[in-house]
Design a protein around this motif. Structure first.
Motif, PDB file in Angstrom:
ATOM      1  N   LEU A 218      -8.976  -0.949  -6.803  1.00  0.00           N
ATOM      2  CA  LEU A 218      -7.705  -1.560  -6.413  1.00  0.00           C
ATOM      3  C   LEU A 218      -6.985  -2.182  -7.604  1.00  0.00           C
ATOM      4  O   LEU A 218      -5.752  -2.154  -7.690  1.00  0.00           O
ATOM      5  CB  LEU A 218      -7.954  -2.620  -5.338  1.00  0.00           C
ATOM      6  CG  LEU A 218      -8.490  -2.074  -3.999  1.00  0.00           C
ATOM      7  CD1 LEU A 218      -8.952  -3.211  -3.107  1.00  0.00           C
ATOM      8  CD2 LEU A 218      -7.432  -1.247  -3.297  1.00  0.00           C
ATOM      9  N   ILE A 219      -7.764  -2.736  -8.552  1.00  0.00           N
ATOM     10  CA  ILE A 219      -7.156  -3.302  -9.760  1.00  0.00           C
ATOM     11  C   ILE A 219      -6.495  -2.192 -10.580  1.00  0.00           C
ATOM     12  O   ILE A 219      -5.375  -2.348 -11.085  1.00  0.00           O
ATOM     13  CB  ILE A 219      -8.211  -4.045 -10.607  1.00  0.00           C
ATOM     14  CG1 ILE A 219      -8.645  -5.323  -9.888  1.00  0.00           C
ATOM     15  CG2 ILE A 219      -7.671  -4.364 -11.996  1.00  0.00           C
ATOM     16  CD1 ILE A 219      -9.798  -6.048 -10.546  1.00  0.00           C
ATOM     17  N   LEU A 220      -7.188  -1.056 -10.703  1.00  0.00           N
ATOM     18  CA  LEU A 220      -6.611   0.088 -11.427  1.00  0.00           C
ATOM     19  C   LEU A 220      -5.323   0.558 -10.758  1.00  0.00           C
ATOM     20  O   LEU A 220      -4.326   0.850 -11.432  1.00  0.00           O
ATOM     21  CB  LEU A 220      -7.622   1.240 -11.490  1.00  0.00           C
ATOM     22  CG  LEU A 220      -8.811   1.042 -12.437  1.00  0.00           C
ATOM     23  CD1 LEU A 220      -9.788   2.200 -12.289  1.00  0.00           C
ATOM     24  CD2 LEU A 220      -8.338   0.932 -13.877  1.00  0.00           C
ATOM     25  N   ASN A 221      -5.363   0.631  -9.419  1.00  0.00           N
ATOM     26  CA  ASN A 221      -4.154   1.007  -8.682  1.00  0.00           C
ATOM     27  C   ASN A 221      -3.022   0.011  -8.947  1.00  0.00           C
ATOM     28  O   ASN A 221      -1.862   0.396  -9.114  1.00  0.00           O
ATOM     29  CB  ASN A 221      -4.434   1.069  -7.184  1.00  0.00           C
ATOM     30  CG  ASN A 221      -5.280   2.265  -6.798  1.00  0.00           C
ATOM     31  OD1 ASN A 221      -5.532   3.148  -7.615  1.00  0.00           O
ATOM     32  ND2 ASN A 221      -5.738   2.303  -5.567  1.00  0.00           N
ATOM     33  N   SER A 222      -3.391  -1.277  -8.988  1.00  0.00           N
ATOM     34  CA  SER A 222      -2.384  -2.319  -9.216  1.00  0.00           C
ATOM     35  C   SER A 222      -1.778  -2.207 -10.604  1.00  0.00           C
ATOM     36  O   SER A 222      -0.559  -2.351 -10.779  1.00  0.00           O
ATOM     37  CB  SER A 222      -3.010  -3.706  -9.045  1.00  0.00           C
ATOM     38  OG  SER A 222      -3.457  -3.887  -7.721  1.00  0.00           O
ATOM     39  N   ILE A 223      -2.640  -1.950 -11.601  1.00  0.00           N
ATOM     40  CA  ILE A 223      -2.139  -1.778 -12.975  1.00  0.00           C
ATOM     41  C   ILE A 223      -1.143  -0.630 -13.014  1.00  0.00           C
ATOM     42  O   ILE A 223      -0.073  -0.721 -13.641  1.00  0.00           O
ATOM     43  CB  ILE A 223      -3.308  -1.517 -13.945  1.00  0.00           C
ATOM     44  CG1 ILE A 223      -4.162  -2.782 -14.091  1.00  0.00           C
ATOM     45  CG2 ILE A 223      -2.782  -1.059 -15.309  1.00  0.00           C
ATOM     46  CD1 ILE A 223      -5.448  -2.573 -14.857  1.00  0.00           C
ATOM     47  N   TYR A 224      -1.483   0.459 -12.325  1.00  0.00           N
ATOM     48  CA  TYR A 224      -0.581   1.610 -12.303  1.00  0.00           C
ATOM     49  C   TYR A 224       0.730   1.259 -11.604  1.00  0.00           C
ATOM     50  O   TYR A 224       1.811   1.626 -12.072  1.00  0.00           O
ATOM     51  CB  TYR A 224      -1.249   2.790 -11.599  1.00  0.00           C
ATOM     52  CG  TYR A 224      -0.421   4.058 -11.638  1.00  0.00           C
ATOM     53  CD1 TYR A 224      -0.264   4.770 -12.820  1.00  0.00           C
ATOM     54  CD2 TYR A 224       0.211   4.551 -10.505  1.00  0.00           C
ATOM     55  CE1 TYR A 224       0.495   5.922 -12.882  1.00  0.00           C
ATOM     56  CE2 TYR A 224       0.977   5.706 -10.541  1.00  0.00           C
ATOM     57  CZ  TYR A 224       1.107   6.395 -11.742  1.00  0.00           C
ATOM     58  OH  TYR A 224       1.866   7.531 -11.789  1.00  0.00           O
TER      59      TYR A 224
END
Length: 368
Positions: A218-224
């Motif tokens: 979810l953090i990776l998705n948020s960064i994107y």
């Protein structure tokens, strides 16, 4: 710490929704591309929103329970992205159904399944249905299926962008826009690959209950989403263009351009370059095209500007006349004038730039 991360994920989702709303009210050249971009970004943001609320122990929005919510957002992310990229080049013929629309079937089937679970769970008909589905291993394997599905669609999107990279019609700014789409797609593929790796770790480490690894996803998705937000606000002109492709293939399968034969005829047969007052607007008029399209064609085909192209042709004619012995009848500048040069200084400068020799040196080396 968990709540802080959840808030970061939550605001990432909110930014995604805010961006969707912001772009909705902006003027767009390509509405089909926008609709699919909206689907992609909304689904990705909804993904993060549901899990952020879950981590914050929020299980209802008003009277609407969120558990097993029936929107098949995971399968809509990749489909929205794929059609967003494909619609950068509008189809010639509109069609209500295309084979590519079958890509929505996984989302449809999964949406129906989730609707069934949602009704069973919240109607009280089967309060343990989520647990039963989880124990069957469905959710674990579904992670692989939707991620691989999205990966394949992204790979095809990147392949489409690379195949058409050199075919984009227009000036350099259009090619830069196309390059940005490729960068945008590559970044999304990296996110999916990271998600797949983390999903494997979840499976191997048995982490689905604690959710530590899933938080990383979810953090990776948020960064994107944050990156997409910054790029979209600062480069919104790149998002919804209408690109056109050059159609340079003849019925015989050989490469050609609509201007090639006409331009060749005017230059080789009519020798219009020998007109001292020739301008690009005059030549474009003869070719029934625009100044910009002609300039672009010459640059793409010969790698030079219009002026350089004409000067090269003039130099070639001077060389031909010298080789035929015309220097015995005319002065060098007289020959230059026949080729279209209007001043001695520009003739000398251009001739040396093209041949590496001054006109006098070239003449001396070709004396009979």
């Amino acid at each position: 710490m968990r709540s802080v991360i959840a808030i970061l994920i939550f605001f990432g989702a909110i930014q995604g929704f805010a961006l969707c709303i912001n772009l909705y009210f902006k003027e767009k050249n390509n509405k089909k591309a926008f609709k699919n971009y909206f689907l992609f970004l909304f689904s990705l943001s909804f993904f993060n929103l549901l899990y952020a609320l879950k981590f914050l122990d929020i299980f209802n929005i008003g009277f609407i329970p969120l558990s097993a919510f029936p929107l098949p957002y995971k399968y809509l992310i990749g489909v929205g992205f794929y059609f967003y990229i494909k619609n950068q080049i509008p189809q010639q013929k509109a069609s209500y159904f295309k084979p590519a629309h079958l890509l929505f079937l996984p989302a449809l089937f999964y949406g129906l399944l989730r609707t069934y679970w949602y009704v069973m769970l919240h109607s009280g008909m089967d309060k343990d249905i989520n647990l039963k589905v989880y124990q069957s291993g469905f959710f674990i394997y579904n992670e692989y299926v939707y991620l691989l599905f999205n990966l394949v669609l992204t790979i095809f999107s990147i392949k489409f962008l690379k195949e058409n990279k050199t075919k984009i019609s227009g000036f350099n700014v259009m090619r830069k826009n196309w390059e940005w789409l490729l960068k945008f797609s590559n970044a999304f593929m990296v996110i999916i690959l990271a998600n797949i790796l983390l999903a494997i770790l979840v499976h191997v480490l048995g982490d689905p209950k604690s959710g530590t690894v899933y938080v990383i996803i979810l953090i990776l998705n948020s960064i994107y989403i944050y990156w997409v937000g910054i790029e979209s606000l600062t480069r919104s002109k790149f998002l919804f263009n209408t690109f056109t492709l050059k159609d340079y293939t003849s019925s015989e399968g050989t490469s050609w351009h609509p201007l090639s034969q006409s331009l060749e005829h005017l230059m080789n047969e009519k020798e219009v370059f020998s007109n001292k007052n020739l301008k690009i607007s005059h030549l474009a008029s003869l070719l029934d095209t625009t100044d910009r399209e002609l300039s672009l064609y010459i640059h793409e085909s010969y790698g030079v500007s219009f002026t350089e192209y004409i000067n090269q042709l003039r130099v070639e004619k001077v060389k031909r006349l010298i080789n035929k012995g015309e220097q015995e009848k005319y002065t060098l500048f007289g020959i230059a004038e026949k080729a279209g040069f209007s001043s001695k200084s520009s003739f000398n400068e251009v001739f040396k730039k093209v041949t590496g020799l001054t006109p006098t040196q070239y003449k001396a080396s070709h004396k009979s």
